[in-house]
Structures are given as structure tokens and as C-alpha cells.
Write a protein that holds these residues in place. Structure first.
Motif, PDB file in Angstrom:
ATOM      1  N   SER A 106      17.485 -16.810  -6.828  1.00 37.78           N
ATOM      2  CA  SER A 106      18.603 -15.763  -7.053  1.00 37.78           C
ATOM      3  C   SER A 106      18.290 -14.436  -6.351  1.00 37.78           C
ATOM      4  CB  SER A 106      18.713 -15.775  -8.553  1.00 37.78           C
ATOM      5  OG  SER A 106      17.633 -15.111  -9.144  1.00 37.78           O
ATOM      6  N   GLN A 107      16.893 -14.311  -6.323  1.00 40.88           N
ATOM      7  CA  GLN A 107      16.428 -12.789  -5.639  1.00 40.88           C
ATOM      8  C   GLN A 107      16.338 -12.856  -4.076  1.00 40.88           C
ATOM      9  OE1 GLN A 107      13.264 -11.344  -7.813  1.00 40.88           O
ATOM     10  NE2 GLN A 107      14.251 -11.314  -9.664  1.00 40.88           N
ATOM     11  N   ALA A 108      16.486 -13.716  -3.369  1.00 47.65           N
ATOM     12  CA  ALA A 108      16.728 -13.835  -2.268  1.00 47.65           C
ATOM     13  C   ALA A 108      17.680 -13.241  -1.516  1.00 47.65           C
ATOM     14  CB  ALA A 108      16.762 -15.516  -1.449  1.00 47.65           C
ATOM     15  N   GLY A 109      17.392 -12.412  -0.532  1.00 49.58           N
ATOM     16  CA  GLY A 109      18.450 -11.474   0.034  1.00 49.58           C
ATOM     17  C   GLY A 109      19.419 -12.045   0.884  1.00 49.58           C
ATOM     18  N   LYS A 110      20.415 -11.306   1.354  1.00 50.47           N
ATOM     19  CA  LYS A 110      21.492 -11.703   2.134  1.00 50.47           C
ATOM     20  C   LYS A 110      20.837 -12.410   3.560  1.00 50.47           C
ATOM     21  CE  LYS A 110      25.577 -10.204   4.894  1.00 50.47           C
ATOM     22  NZ  LYS A 110      26.376  -9.159   4.962  1.00 50.47           N
ATOM     23  N   GLU A 111      19.781 -11.803   4.216  1.00 50.21           N
ATOM     24  CA  GLU A 111      19.542 -12.003   5.420  1.00 50.21           C
ATOM     25  C   GLU A 111      18.605 -13.283   5.400  1.00 50.21           C
ATOM     26  OE1 GLU A 111      20.569 -10.948   8.239  1.00 50.21           O
ATOM     27  OE2 GLU A 111      21.799  -9.861   7.479  1.00 50.21           O
ATOM     28  N   ALA A 112      17.851 -13.376   4.319  1.00 49.99           N
ATOM     29  CA  ALA A 112      16.887 -14.554   3.857  1.00 49.99           C
ATOM     30  C   ALA A 112      17.794 -15.685   3.699  1.00 49.99           C
ATOM     31  CB  ALA A 112      16.078 -14.190   2.934  1.00 49.99           C
ATOM     32  N   ASN A 113      18.841 -15.806   2.889  1.00 48.27           N
ATOM     33  CA  ASN A 113      19.758 -16.694   2.748  1.00 48.27           C
ATOM     34  C   ASN A 113      20.361 -17.327   3.955  1.00 48.27           C
ATOM     35  OD1 ASN A 113      19.381 -17.559  -0.017  1.00 48.27           O
ATOM     36  ND2 ASN A 113      20.667 -15.405  -0.533  1.00 48.27           N
ATOM     37  N   LYS A 114      20.816 -16.317   4.758  1.00 47.62           N
ATOM     38  CA  LYS A 114      21.396 -16.657   6.030  1.00 47.62           C
ATOM     39  C   LYS A 114      20.686 -17.249   7.214  1.00 47.62           C
ATOM     40  CE  LYS A 114      24.257 -14.507   9.994  1.00 47.62           C
ATOM     41  NZ  LYS A 114      24.767 -13.395  10.594  1.00 47.62           N
ATOM     42  N   ALA A 115      19.330 -16.820   7.108  1.00 48.81           N
ATOM     43  CA  ALA A 115      18.312 -17.530   8.154  1.00 48.81           C
ATOM     44  C   ALA A 115      18.085 -18.837   7.685  1.00 48.81           C
ATOM     45  CB  ALA A 115      17.161 -16.999   8.013  1.00 48.81           C
ATOM     46  N   TYR A 116      18.032 -18.784   6.466  1.00 52.28           N
ATOM     47  CA  TYR A 116      17.786 -20.657   5.940  1.00 52.28           C
ATOM     48  C   TYR A 116      18.942 -21.304   6.017  1.00 52.28           C
ATOM     49  CZ  TYR A 116      17.016 -23.899   2.315  1.00 52.28           C
ATOM     50  OH  TYR A 116      16.771 -25.218   1.426  1.00 52.28           O
ATOM     51  N   SER A 117      20.061 -20.885   5.684  1.00 43.54           N
ATOM     52  CA  SER A 117      21.329 -21.733   6.001  1.00 43.54           C
ATOM     53  C   SER A 117      21.690 -22.006   7.437  1.00 43.54           C
ATOM     54  CB  SER A 117      22.476 -20.803   5.342  1.00 43.54           C
ATOM     55  OG  SER A 117      22.565 -20.633   4.036  1.00 43.54           O
ATOM     56  N   GLU A 118      21.413 -21.094   8.468  1.00 45.60           N
ATOM     57  CA  GLU A 118      21.714 -21.391   9.805  1.00 45.60           C
ATOM     58  C   GLU A 118      20.664 -22.048  10.295  1.00 45.60           C
ATOM     59  OE1 GLU A 118      23.277 -18.329  13.471  1.00 45.60           O
ATOM     60  OE2 GLU A 118      23.229 -17.597  11.472  1.00 45.60           O
ATOM     61  N   HIS A 119      19.635 -21.825  10.232  1.00 47.74           N
ATOM     62  CA  HIS A 119      18.483 -22.459  10.965  1.00 47.74           C
ATOM     63  C   HIS A 119      17.818 -23.350  10.489  1.00 47.74           C
ATOM     64  CE1 HIS A 119      19.372 -19.178  13.925  1.00 47.74           C
ATOM     65  NE2 HIS A 119      19.067 -18.472  12.967  1.00 47.74           N
ATOM     66  N   PHE A 120      18.201 -23.930   9.388  1.00 51.61           N
ATOM     67  CA  PHE A 120      17.375 -25.019   8.655  1.00 51.61           C
ATOM     68  C   PHE A 120      18.417 -25.774   7.992  1.00 51.61           C
ATOM     69  CE2 PHE A 120      15.207 -27.630   5.301  1.00 51.61           C
ATOM     70  CZ  PHE A 120      14.258 -27.919   6.110  1.00 51.61           C
ATOM     71  N   LEU A 121      19.393 -25.541   6.894  1.00 51.61           N
ATOM     72  CA  LEU A 121      20.087 -26.293   6.160  1.00 51.61           C
ATOM     73  C   LEU A 121      21.194 -26.956   7.218  1.00 51.61           C
ATOM     74  CD1 LEU A 121      21.025 -24.417   2.884  1.00 51.61           C
ATOM     75  CD2 LEU A 121      19.760 -26.518   3.700  1.00 51.61           C
ATOM     76  N   LYS A 122      21.787 -26.106   8.325  1.00 49.44           N
ATOM     77  CA  LYS A 122      22.730 -26.524   9.345  1.00 49.44           C
ATOM     78  C   LYS A 122      22.199 -27.646  10.102  1.00 49.44           C
ATOM     79  CE  LYS A 122      26.542 -24.962  12.382  1.00 49.44           C
ATOM     80  NZ  LYS A 122      26.109 -25.846  13.180  1.00 49.44           N
ATOM     81  N   PRO A 123      21.224 -27.330  10.974  1.00 50.94           N
ATOM     82  CA  PRO A 123      20.821 -28.303  11.875  1.00 50.94           C
ATOM     83  C   PRO A 123      20.101 -29.630  11.244  1.00 50.94           C
ATOM     84  CG  PRO A 123      19.068 -26.694  11.955  1.00 50.94           C
ATOM     85  CD  PRO A 123      20.541 -26.103  11.198  1.00 50.94           C
ATOM     86  N   VAL A 124      19.193 -29.353   9.968  1.00 50.13           N
ATOM     87  CA  VAL A 124      18.669 -30.733   9.413  1.00 50.13           C
ATOM     88  C   VAL A 124      19.693 -31.452   8.273  1.00 50.13           C
ATOM     89  CG1 VAL A 124      16.706 -31.301   7.826  1.00 50.13           C
ATOM     90  CG2 VAL A 124      16.331 -29.450   9.781  1.00 50.13           C
ATOM     91  N   HIS A 125      20.526 -30.680   7.665  1.00 50.68           N
ATOM     92  CA  HIS A 125      21.309 -31.610   6.678  1.00 50.68           C
ATOM     93  C   HIS A 125      22.680 -31.540   7.021  1.00 50.68           C
ATOM     94  CE1 HIS A 125      18.130 -31.890   3.812  1.00 50.68           C
ATOM     95  NE2 HIS A 125      17.541 -31.081   3.910  1.00 50.68           N
ATOM     96  N   PHE A 126      23.349 -30.331   7.463  1.00 45.73           N
ATOM     97  CA  PHE A 126      24.943 -30.518   7.717  1.00 45.73           C
ATOM     98  C   PHE A 126      24.958 -31.218   8.987  1.00 45.73           C
ATOM     99  CE2 PHE A 126      25.588 -26.150   5.414  1.00 45.73           C
ATOM    100  CZ  PHE A 126      25.720 -26.854   4.194  1.00 45.73           C
ATOM    101  N   ASP A 127      24.304 -31.125   9.950  1.00 44.13           N
ATOM    102  CA  ASP A 127      24.591 -31.707  11.151  1.00 44.13           C
ATOM    103  C   ASP A 127      24.044 -32.764  11.333  1.00 44.13           C
ATOM    104  OD1 ASP A 127      25.958 -29.457  11.967  1.00 44.13           O
ATOM    105  OD2 ASP A 127      24.363 -28.562  13.153  1.00 44.13           O
TER     106      ASP A 127
END
Length: 366
Positions: A106-127
Motif C-alpha cells: 500500500s505504500q508503494a508510490g505512483k511511479e513505482a507501481n507504474k514501473a512494475y505494471s508497465e515493465h513486468f506485469l504487462k509483458p510477463v503476465h498480461f501479454d
């Protein structure tokens, strides 16, 4: 000792959800140590099928550190060196979410969440994982999970297995009349307390879900025509990116969120500002699990609440696309709104009133 319930759940996941076959590669990911007995049951049964389990156990607090401190360079490297090459070799993926604390990040910041979502979750899991494996995601019961559901631990554990092990064959048959109606529907109208919203689903694909990708399951989803959504919608409590929301209300014009209110507006604004697609919608669904009655701050359960719908912010699914691209996918749930299909009332509150759809009411399924 592995319980009979975990053995049954493992069998459901392997034989019904992911349909694991001989010689297939199966990644079994456990986040948090609480679900270790389910993992063991899965590994035992995977080997009994002469398939190949690849075990990935992650400590929830270590993962919190990575999310909080990770940046674009870090997550690109994690995806490139480890997770993406491994995922590309998997035939099936089973994810057990067993963290004791759903607010860990819950304390992860906006930029940290964006980096995780865009460069890890998206290529590995969503795609990769979503599109190229037979996958199934589930939670695992714990005292903390029971507390969020406002239930005693023993009662919650009984509820958990009952919700996960519903008769999916019976549910699949009961969905067919609703799917038939929806494939012929142009406009859907939701109307209830704090909700009055209309949108088109004309020509969109509908996907019935009966234990193939989530456990527990029970939903029928599509994506709305992207620019057709107009009105206001109010949602039940939710947690996203580890941040709790007691309520969320959105005002939508031509498919775009133009105003909002919530119990945590700063966090909501950060989510909506993730990218252009975060203010648009990528999924609409009916919740149809007859066991799940009320929200418990866990979307894998809450999106299946009977008599509910979720109109999802962010990315669509390729199986039911509408062209929305985003690094978020937030299944916000609206409970108990009346549902009109092309002007006909088919669900009053939480109960279907159209004769051909009454088989989806809980008393008919249990």
C-alpha cells in the motif's frame, strides 16, 4: 498433512481449470507461505500426470521491498532475464495468492507501481501468461482473509472451499440463456443506488467463466463499446495496488471518466492518471457465483458476487476486445443494480426476474 479439501481443489485446478497433460511444463507460483499444502498437493498430482512442475515461492514482504524500490530498469531486467523466458516455456500457470496482508504494497508510490505494471506485469503476465498458457489464479484462506470477510476463521474456511468447489457444470448450463440474450443485446442499463449508467455491447464477444481461469469462478464477461458509456456508477469496497477504497463513484461521458469520488481520492487520481486507458473501460461482467454474497476486499471473490456487475477500468482482454490499452485492469464491483437489456428488466436488484434466467439465482444452483 494435506487436507482432503486441498486435494479436491488441486484436482479441480489440474483437471478442469488448466487441463494439464503428460509432459507439459507447469509453473506453480505461491506468494506467501500460507498456501504451502495446496502447492504440495498440486506438485504431487502434477507429477502423477507425468507433467513437469516448476515451483516459484515468493515471500510477500520481500516482494513489497521490490515493488517499493523497483524502477523501470529493474523490472525490465527482471522480466528479460528471469520471468519472461521461463513463462514462454510454460504450458500452464497456477498462481496461489497466499499473502497474510493484502495491504502489503500500500505504500508503494505512483511511479513505482507504474514501473512494475508497465515493465513486468504487462509483458510477463498480461501479454505472455494470459494469452499463451492455460492459467488459473486463486487466493488461499487465512485468519487475515477471514477478518476482511468479517467472519470467524473456521466459518470462512468452510465458505472458501464451498465457493471454490461449486458445481461448475451446472453453472455453465445455467449461464447459456443469459449468454444467448447478451449476444443479441445492444444496450445495457444499470440502475440502482448511486448508479445510472448505459452502454452498448453490440457485436461484442461474451465469455462464460466456470472455473477455467479463476477459482472461485462464476462470471460472464465482455467489453463495452469503448465510447458508448455514459452515466454514473457506484462501487463496493475494493483494494487495488494494496490501497483500500471503502467506495468509488465515477462519472462517465462517452467512455471516459470525467469526475470521481472515493474514500481515497489521492490514490484514485494516481490510478486514473496511470495512462490514457486508465480512465476508460476494458471489461463488463455479470457476477454469478451462488455462494459469494458480500464483498471481502478481494477481487477474485468480489467480482463473482451473485447479483453484481463489474465495469472494469483499464485494459481489455484479447478474447473480448474493445481496443482499450492500459497498464491497469481494476475490476470494480457494483452490487444489486437493476439490469435492463434493450429496455427489458431482466434482473431486479440481485435476483433475475426473466423466466429464462431464473436458473441463475442462488436457490436454483445450490
Amino acid at each position: 498433512m494435506i487436507s482432503e479439501h486441498d486435494q479436491k481443489l488441486a484436482t479441480l485446478i489440474l483437471e478442469h481449470s488448466t487441463e494439464v497433460q503428460k509432459d507439459q511444463n507447469v509453473m506453480v507460483q505461491l506468494i506467501g507461505l500460507n498456501g504451502i499444502n495446496l502447492l504440495r498437493a498440486l506438485v504431487e498430482q502434477i507429477r502423477a500426470k507425468a507433467a513437469h512442475p516448476f515451483i516459484q515461492i515468493e515471500d510477500a514482504e520481500s516482494q513489497r521491498i521490490l515493488v517499493e524500490q523497483g524502477n523501470e530498469t529493474f523490472w525490465k531486467n527482471q522480466a528479460k532475464v528471469d520471468q519472461l523466458p521461463k513463462m514462454k516455456q510454460m504450458d500452464a500457470f497456477i498462481g496461489i495468492r497466499a499473502s497474510e496482508n493484502i495491504y502489503e504494497t500500500s505504500q508503494a508510490g505512483k511511479e513505482a507501481n507504474k514501473a512494475y505494471s508497465e515493465h513486468f506485469l504487462k509483458p510477463v503476465h498480461f501479454d505472455e501468461r494470459v494469452n499463451n498458457t492455460n492459467w488459473c489464479i486463486m487466493r488461499y484462506p487465512s485468519p487475515a482473509f477471514a477478518m476482511n470477510a468479517k467472519m470467524p476463521t473456521r466459518a470462512f474456511t468452510e465458505f472458501y472451499y464451498k465457493a471454490c468447489l461449486v458445481d461448475y457444470g451446472k453453472l455453465e448450463e445455467a449461464m447459456k440463456p443469459l449468454e444467448k440474450r447478451l449476444r443479441a443485446t445492444d444496450e445495457i442499463h444499470l440502475k440502482g443506488e448511486g448508479t445510472d449508467i448505459k452502454f452498448s455491447v453490440k457485436g461484442q464477444n461474451w465469455v462464460p467463466c466456470f472455473g477455467k481461469r479463476n477459482v472461485p469462478d462464476g462470471e460472464l464477461f465482455t467489453s463495452p463499446v469503448l465510447d458508448s458509456i455514459n452515466g454514473v456508477i457506484s462501487y463496493a469496497p475494493s483494494v487495488y495496488q494494496g490501497k483500500p477504497f471503502e467506495f468509488v463513484k465515477l462519472e462517465v461521458e462517452n467512455g471516459v471518466v470525467v469526475d470521481f469520488d472515493s474514500s481515497n481520492n489521492d490514490a484514485l487520481k494516481d490510478i486514473l492518471d496511470t495512462d490514457e486507458g486508465a480512465r476508460r473501460f476494458g471489461e463488463f461482467s455479470f457476477g454469478l457465483n451462488p455462494v459469494i454474497e458480500s464483498p471481502m476486499y478481494d477481487i477474485l471473490f468480489d467480482e463473482k458476487i451473485y447479483g453484481s456487475n463489474h465495469l472494469t477500468l483499464g485494459k481489455d482482454y484479447e478474447v473480448a476486445p474493445n481496443g482499450n490499452s492500459s497498464n491497469i485492469h481494476w475490476d470494480l464491483v457494483c452490487i444489486g443494480a437493476d439490469v435492463y437489456l434493450d429496455g427489458e428488466l431482466v434482473r431486479k436488484g440481485r435476483k433475475f426476474v426473466a423466466d429464462d434466467l431464473k436458473g441463475l439465482n442462488p436457490e436454483e444452483l445450490l
